[in-house]
Motif scaffolding. Structure first.
Motif, PDB file in Angstrom:
ATOM      1  N   VAL A 782      49.100  47.858  44.598  1.00  0.00           N
ATOM      2  CA  VAL A 782      49.263  46.590  45.317  1.00  0.00           C
ATOM      3  C   VAL A 782      48.415  46.549  46.592  1.00  0.00           C
ATOM      4  N   LYS A 783      48.069  47.720  47.130  1.00  0.00           N
ATOM      5  CA  LYS A 783      47.280  47.735  48.355  1.00  0.00           C
ATOM      6  C   LYS A 783      46.244  48.850  48.283  1.00  0.00           C
ATOM      7  N   LEU A 791      30.113  52.669  51.019  1.00  0.00           N
ATOM      8  CA  LEU A 791      29.716  52.395  49.638  1.00  0.00           C
ATOM      9  C   LEU A 791      28.542  51.424  49.611  1.00  0.00           C
ATOM     10  N   SER A 792      27.589  51.684  48.712  1.00  0.00           N
ATOM     11  CA  SER A 792      26.451  50.773  48.589  1.00  0.00           C
ATOM     12  C   SER A 792      26.677  49.731  47.497  1.00  0.00           C
ATOM     13  N   ASP A 793      27.468  50.076  46.462  1.00  0.00           N
ATOM     14  CA  ASP A 793      27.799  49.119  45.410  1.00  0.00           C
ATOM     15  C   ASP A 793      29.010  48.294  45.820  1.00  0.00           C
ATOM     16  N   ASP A 794      29.019  47.040  45.400  1.00  0.00           N
ATOM     17  CA  ASP A 794      30.134  46.142  45.711  1.00  0.00           C
ATOM     18  C   ASP A 794      31.424  46.700  45.098  1.00  0.00           C
ATOM     19  N   PRO A 795      32.378  47.173  45.909  1.00  0.00           N
ATOM     20  CA  PRO A 795      33.613  47.763  45.358  1.00  0.00           C
ATOM     21  C   PRO A 795      34.497  46.748  44.647  1.00  0.00           C
ATOM     22  N   LEU A 796      34.281  45.456  44.907  1.00  0.00           N
ATOM     23  CA  LEU A 796      35.095  44.438  44.255  1.00  0.00           C
ATOM     24  C   LEU A 796      34.929  44.470  42.743  1.00  0.00           C
ATOM     25  N   GLU A 797      33.769  44.920  42.285  1.00  0.00           N
ATOM     26  CA  GLU A 797      33.522  45.012  40.844  1.00  0.00           C
ATOM     27  C   GLU A 797      34.560  45.898  40.170  1.00  0.00           C
ATOM     28  N   TYR A 798      35.004  46.937  40.857  1.00  0.00           N
ATOM     29  CA  TYR A 798      35.923  47.901  40.269  1.00  0.00           C
ATOM     30  C   TYR A 798      37.390  47.527  40.482  1.00  0.00           C
ATOM     31  N   LEU A 799      37.630  46.617  41.399  1.00  0.00           N
ATOM     32  CA  LEU A 799      39.017  46.253  41.733  1.00  0.00           C
ATOM     33  C   LEU A 799      39.464  44.947  41.094  1.00  0.00           C
ATOM     34  N   GLN A 800      38.529  44.156  40.607  1.00  0.00           N
ATOM     35  CA  GLN A 800      38.824  42.763  40.252  1.00  0.00           C
ATOM     36  C   GLN A 800      39.803  42.599  39.084  1.00  0.00           C
ATOM     37  N   ASP A 801      39.974  43.618  38.260  1.00  0.00           N
ATOM     38  CA  ASP A 801      40.859  43.482  37.111  1.00  0.00           C
ATOM     39  C   ASP A 801      42.209  44.163  37.293  1.00  0.00           C
ATOM     40  N   LEU A 802      42.467  44.677  38.502  1.00  0.00           N
ATOM     41  CA  LEU A 802      43.791  45.260  38.771  1.00  0.00           C
ATOM     42  C   LEU A 802      44.808  44.135  38.872  1.00  0.00           C
ATOM     43  N   PRO A 803      45.840  44.144  38.030  1.00  0.00           N
ATOM     44  CA  PRO A 803      46.707  42.961  37.884  1.00  0.00           C
ATOM     45  C   PRO A 803      47.659  42.693  39.034  1.00  0.00           C
ATOM     46  N   ASN A 804      47.961  43.711  39.857  1.00  0.00           N
ATOM     47  CA  ASN A 804      48.980  43.544  40.897  1.00  0.00           C
ATOM     48  C   ASN A 804      48.450  43.707  42.311  1.00  0.00           C
ATOM     49  N   LEU A 805      47.144  43.698  42.464  1.00  0.00           N
ATOM     50  CA  LEU A 805      46.552  43.930  43.777  1.00  0.00           C
ATOM     51  C   LEU A 805      46.812  42.751  44.710  1.00  0.00           C
ATOM     52  N   VAL A 806      47.480  43.037  45.835  1.00  0.00           N
ATOM     53  CA  VAL A 806      47.894  42.009  46.790  1.00  0.00           C
ATOM     54  C   VAL A 806      47.116  42.100  48.100  1.00  0.00           C
ATOM     55  N   HIS A 807      46.662  43.294  48.453  1.00  0.00           N
ATOM     56  CA  HIS A 807      46.148  43.534  49.801  1.00  0.00           C
ATOM     57  C   HIS A 807      44.906  44.433  49.721  1.00  0.00           C
ATOM     58  N   ILE A 808      43.793  43.964  50.263  1.00  0.00           N
ATOM     59  CA  ILE A 808      42.554  44.753  50.319  1.00  0.00           C
ATOM     60  C   ILE A 808      42.077  44.811  51.763  1.00  0.00           C
ATOM     61  N   GLU A 809      41.708  46.024  52.221  1.00  0.00           N
ATOM     62  CA  GLU A 809      41.117  46.179  53.555  1.00  0.00           C
ATOM     63  C   GLU A 809      39.875  47.063  53.441  1.00  0.00           C
ATOM     64  N   LYS A 825      39.188  35.945  39.180  1.00  0.00           N
ATOM     65  CA  LYS A 825      39.635  37.302  39.493  1.00  0.00           C
ATOM     66  C   LYS A 825      40.548  37.304  40.728  1.00  0.00           C
ATOM     67  N   PHE A 826      41.210  38.445  40.937  1.00  0.00           N
ATOM     68  CA  PHE A 826      42.109  38.667  42.088  1.00  0.00           C
ATOM     69  C   PHE A 826      43.193  37.576  42.153  1.00  0.00           C
ATOM     70  N   GLN A 827      43.924  37.451  41.062  1.00  0.00           N
ATOM     71  CA  GLN A 827      44.903  36.383  40.937  1.00  0.00           C
ATOM     72  C   GLN A 827      46.148  36.576  41.801  1.00  0.00           C
ATOM     73  N   LYS A 828      46.371  37.781  42.330  1.00  0.00           N
ATOM     74  CA  LYS A 828      47.557  38.002  43.171  1.00  0.00           C
ATOM     75  C   LYS A 828      47.209  38.357  44.615  1.00  0.00           C
ATOM     76  N   LEU A 829      45.940  38.369  44.944  1.00  0.00           N
ATOM     77  CA  LEU A 829      45.536  38.782  46.287  1.00  0.00           C
ATOM     78  C   LEU A 829      46.070  37.811  47.339  1.00  0.00           C
ATOM     79  N   LYS A 830      46.739  38.378  48.384  1.00  0.00           N
ATOM     80  CA  LYS A 830      47.298  37.556  49.459  1.00  0.00           C
ATOM     81  C   LYS A 830      46.682  37.867  50.821  1.00  0.00           C
ATOM     82  N   LEU A 831      46.211  39.104  51.024  1.00  0.00           N
ATOM     83  CA  LEU A 831      45.676  39.478  52.326  1.00  0.00           C
ATOM     84  C   LEU A 831      44.355  40.213  52.142  1.00  0.00           C
TER      85      LEU A 831
END
Length: 952
Positions: A782-783, A791-809, A825-831
């Motif tokens: 979730v976080k 990181l030089s590669d966009d990390p969002l590529e690897y996180l975008q299919d996690l179904p319960n991810l709510v918080h990214i920093e 993508k990121f259908q549950k992201l809130k923060l």
């Protein structure tokens, strides 16, 4: 509550007998007698405990049972303590013989002392048993212990007044009334249930009555019925009442055999009557899902557009009743400050303005009402009878609201209605709720801390397949669900992190605590101390020397806001006699040395020394054999003694302090050097922060801590990572993991082959050579928080299919120019937090991405050219914060400067830009008014968002 005390002591008696403690034969028989007698009383107490307020004689009997249970518990604890002090290995030889002889004599003395006290308990129990049979006959208690609250009807008589309130006397009702009317008369033609839920006194019944009587509603439906369910309902009477109303409304004769109909016939009669009709039926005051199950089958599920409305204090009831019909839940909120003031003045001053000299007093009284219409009406009604020239009378009610609730007849109606929520609690929740009376008014209650205290006190009972923490979390959820505590801060997974209790409910449980000798607080002036203090809560000062005599049987000591040196000395003196203490919380008390008196507390299970000035623990900490929780957060301890390894029951070990600063430093938390052998603490569930150091075997030993749920490790080196990954592979219960390297080293965690399957929170600090691909398999995550990852590669590529991810920093985590949230993508992201991404120029949010984002934080991204593209489509976005961003970036956001980016953020309710200047934060609200707010001070631990530190 008496039943709960009995259940606790029954558990202890059963354990004492089952563990085959070497009791003298006669003692064992008497212990068994006491246990059996208490067991027979427990079922009856489930009824009598709730009825004791209405029967003084019965109240005395219940108190006697409670006292006997407490005394029995104390005798058992004293017996176990004496066994601990007299037991042990004896030397060989003549000296060994003497020691053994002394041990036997002491042990025999202990047994005879226990025998004498248990015999006295048995004699008292025999007398009480006689009265027990008398009261069983008096109350005619049924086998199943059905609810016989003698105060129930009175309370509902008072509550029925809500049906008579005139519309002109109401405030804050226009919007909810309109929404409920719309739900009733519009929408598809299927039967739908509309639930109105909220704490007692919010005006649920009053609101629904206004909706029920609305002209549009009356015209829309053919048939109308209002059924009061209540917590004491019987199915037969409820069904007969429904038939009576439905037939009367249509001016039809009541079925002649109504009085003799059984339940099935009654249900069939109602169902047949309602067929092919459009009806609206209100079920007011539903207390259980079982009540709904008893009545729902009488409602035809036909496409006539019928509606059912129910009111309840319990969220589970509201949601369960609506889900089957795809209905609606309306959660009624407290009145706003403006609405509360309007209602208060209307009642207290007959619609006139509040006199200036009473303004401050009235606002303070109103604050304690917490937006509760019932409380505002009742208290303002009392004040309306007082002269506004007599300020002392108004002050008196403000200062003594608790006693007024008990003694003022004009407030009895309010107290009875609020008390229903307490009386209807299951027995296991009553002590948990009453324990909240330990906390000062308006205090934020940390749920993790509260759960540990409940467990240490013995309030939480083991359930098969669940840990005690999981059961306790369920208890908390029930209290939230019943609208008895109000969530204030949530975790990323949706669970409650912090909450508070309404002032008036607090006054009620304070009263109950005093009456039942459950909690004693030191805030009261000229207070009368009870004969025996079981839980002591110190608020602000602790200076009375004469209370020393009240601590012999104390099981909890909690301090809040104790600062002065005299109070600290009194506490240290007091602890010397608290031999039965199970919970000790000295958070924030000015202590520079570990109090030696603590080492004598054999029964201690929970010890909190958070935010004290202690620098060292003594080796004799090993004496605390029952210790389960040791909270040393915010202290200056960096090493632990070897004796800590003797604490085999330890579950939570929290040792670190945070480094202050405007932003989080690389090494923002200093932990402790873990001891060789820490892997032997098999029950550890939370361990933070441990510092890895060269040559230690700690990383291998971590693999032995298979119960761990939270782990934080700092000062890792690149060469540690292979062993670290091997150990983490074995921690299958882990839900939170924080890893931090020595600054400059690479955090090489590619070797992790089987990551913890239930991991919810992941914090990685240190350079990552490449993104750890195993993160993509964390379906429960979730976080995620990356710091200094580079990181030089966009990390969002690897996180975008996690179904319960709510918080990214991200903090210095990405060196590229563009971050892209792809469509859908990121259908549950809130923060989302972006900090010091120095190469970042563009953030793109494609259509359909992050649709539920609520908060966005961007800071120190110095070459970011614009606000994220696509932010204008995020309708759920409530807050955007910019910290230490370039002036030209901020200028582009202001409408009066023709800012080209303003249109993207115009729909967002709260937009701030903030700078760290002169040792404090300077906050500007982006509304065109250039309003500044300054907070913080030099050297204070201030962070850009509290969310960053929640997991700590």
């Amino acid at each position: 509550m008496a039943e709960c005390a009995v259940v606790f002591v029954l558990d202890k008696l059963t354990t004492l007998l089952d563990e085959k403690v070497n009791l003298i034969k006669d003692v064992k028989k008497e212990v068994e007698y006491v246990r059996d007698e208490l067991e027979r009383m427990a079922a009856f107490l489930r009824v009598a405990d709730d009825a004791d307020d209405s029967d003084p004689e019965l109240k005395v009997w219940v108190k006697q049972i409670r006292d006997v249970a407490y005394e029995t518990e104390d005798i058992i604890d004293e017996f176990i303590l004496q066994l601990y002090y007299t037991n042990g290995s004896c030397p060989v030889g003549f000296c060994g013989f003497l020691d053994k002889l002394i041990f036997c004599v002491k042990n025999l003395k202990t047994h005879y002392e226990v025998s004498s006290e248990i015999h006295n308990i048995k004699s008292r129990m025999t007398d009480i048993a006689v009265r027990h049979r008398r009261y069983c006959y008096k109350f005619n208690v049924p086998n199943q212990g059905s609810c016989l609250l003698s105060g129930g009807s009175s309370s509902h008589d008072h509550r029925g007044n809500a049906l008579l309130v005139e519309e002109g006397d109401l405030v804050g009702i226009h919007y909810p009334r309109g929404e409920l009317v719309t739900w009733l008369v519009e929408g598809d033609s299927r039967l739908k249930v509309v639930s109105v839920v909220g704490m007692g006194g919010l005006g649920k019944t009053t609101l629904v009555k206004m909706v029920f009587d609305d002209a549009i509603v009356k015209k829309h439906f053919h048939n109308h019925a209002w059924i009061t369910v209540s917590e004491t309902f019987t199915v037969e009477e409820l069904l007969k009442d429904t038939i009576q109303q439905l037939f009367d409304q249509m001016k039809l004769p009541i079925p002649q055999d109504l009085s003799s109909m059984n339940v099935n016939k009654l249900k069939a009669t109602i169902k047949e009557f309602l067929r092919q009709r459009r009806y609206v039926i209100v079920f007011d005051d539903v207390w259980s899902i079982q009540a709904w199950e008893a009545i729902k089958y009488v409602l035809p599920y036909e496409n006539q557009g019928s509606r059912v409305i129910l009111t309840t204090r319990i969220m589970d009831v509201a949601s369960t009743c609506t889900v089957e019909t795809d209905g609606y839940v309306y959660k009624l909120s407290p009145l706003s400050d403006e609405e509360s003031w309007t209602l208060f003045c209307h009642r207290a001053f007959q619609g006139k303005s509040c006199p200036t000299h009473l303004d401050e007093i009235c606002k303070n009284i109103l604050r304690r009402c917490g937006g509760l219409p019932l409380a505002i009406v009742a208290i303002s009604g009392v004040l309306s009878t007082k002269k506004d020239t007599n300020i002392d009378e108004w002050k008196m009610l403000n200062y003594s609201l608790g006693s007024e609730l008990e003694g003022n007849d004009q407030l009895e109606s309010m107290r009875s209605i609020l008390l229903l929520s307490f009386n209807y609690l299951p027995y296991y929740l009553k002590p948990c709720f009453m324990y909240l009376s330990c906390y000062p008014e308006d205090h934020l209650i940390e749920h993790n801390t509260l759960i540990r205290q409940w467990i240490a006190e013995g309030f939480v009972r083991q359930k098969e397949g669940s840990t005690l923490e999981e059961v306790a979390q369920g208890y908390l959820n029930e209290l939230v669900n019943r609208s008895l505590i109000r969530p204030l801060k949530m975790n990323d997974d949706g669970s409650v992190k912090e909450s508070c209790i309404h002032d008036l409910y607090r006054e009620i449980i304070l009263s109950k605590s005093r009456d039942q000798n459950f909690v004693t607080t030191t805030t009261e002036q000229n207070m009368t101390w009870p004969k025996r203090v079981r839980r002591l809560s110190v608020h602000g000062a602790f200076e009375k020397a004469d209370i020393i005599k009240y601590g012999a049987r104390l099981c909890s000591f909690l301090s809040f806001g104790v600062k002065d040196s005299q109070s600290v000395l009194s506490i240290l003196q007091y602890l010397k006699i608290c031999r039965m203490l199970k919970v000790l919380n000295l958070r924030g008390v000015f202590l520079e040395r570990f109090p030696e008196a603590i080492l004598e507390l054999f029964h201690l299970k929970s010890l909190c020394l958070r935010n004290t000035w202690i620098k060292k623990l003594p080796g004799s900490i090993k004496n605390l054999q029952k210790l389960e929780m040791l909270d040393l957060k915010g202290t200056y301890i960096t090493e632990l003694p070897v004796g800590i390894l003797k604490l085999q029951n330890l579950c939570h070990l929290l040792v670190y302090h945070q480094v202050p600063g405007s932003y989080m430093a690389y090494n923002y938390a200093n932990g402790f050097k873990a001891l060789k052998g820490i892997g032997n603490l098999k029950f550890l569930k939370k361990l933070s922060f441990i510092e890895a150091y060269p040559g230690s075997h700690i990383l291998k030993e971590i693999a032995m801590l298979t119960e761990l749920k939270r782990l934080s490790i700092s000062m890792l080196r690149t060469e540690d990572c292979v062993v670290l990954c091997s150990s983490i592979d074995k921690l299958i219960k882990l839900s939170s993991l924080s890893l931090s390297t020595v600054e400059g080293d690479v955090l090489d965690i590619q070797y992790l082959s089987s990551p913890p399957p239930f991991l919810q929170r992941l914090y990685l600090t240190g350079c990552l050579a490449k993104f750890p691909l195993w993160i993509q398999s964390l379906r429960s995550l979730v976080k995620v928080y990356f710091r200094w990852s580079k990181l030089s590669d966009d990390p969002l590529e690897y996180l975008q299919d996690l179904p319960n991810l709510v918080h990214i920093e991200y903090s210095e985590a990405f060196i590229g120019e563009k971050l892209c949230f792809k469509a859908g993508k990121f259908q549950k992201l809130k923060l989302l937090g972006l900090d010091k991404l120095q190469g970042l120029k563009h953030v793109i949010i494609e259509e359909g991405a992050t649709p539920f984002l609520e908060k966005l934080i961007i800071q120190r991204c110095n070459i970011l050219e614009s606000v994220p593209e696509g932010i204008e489509r995020l309708t759920y976005l409530k807050v955007v914060e910019f910290f230490d961003m370039p002036e030209e970036f901020i200028v582009s956001l202001y409408p009066e400067t023709c800012g080209c980016e303003y249109w993207r953020i115009a729909h967002i309710p709260q937009v701030y830009h903030t700078y760290w200047r002169n040792g404090c934060w300077e906050v500007h609200v982006l509304d065109g008014n250039q309003t500044n707010f300054k907070f913080g001070k030099p050297g204070a631990a201030i962070f850009r968002t509290q969310e960053q530190r929640n997991w700590l």
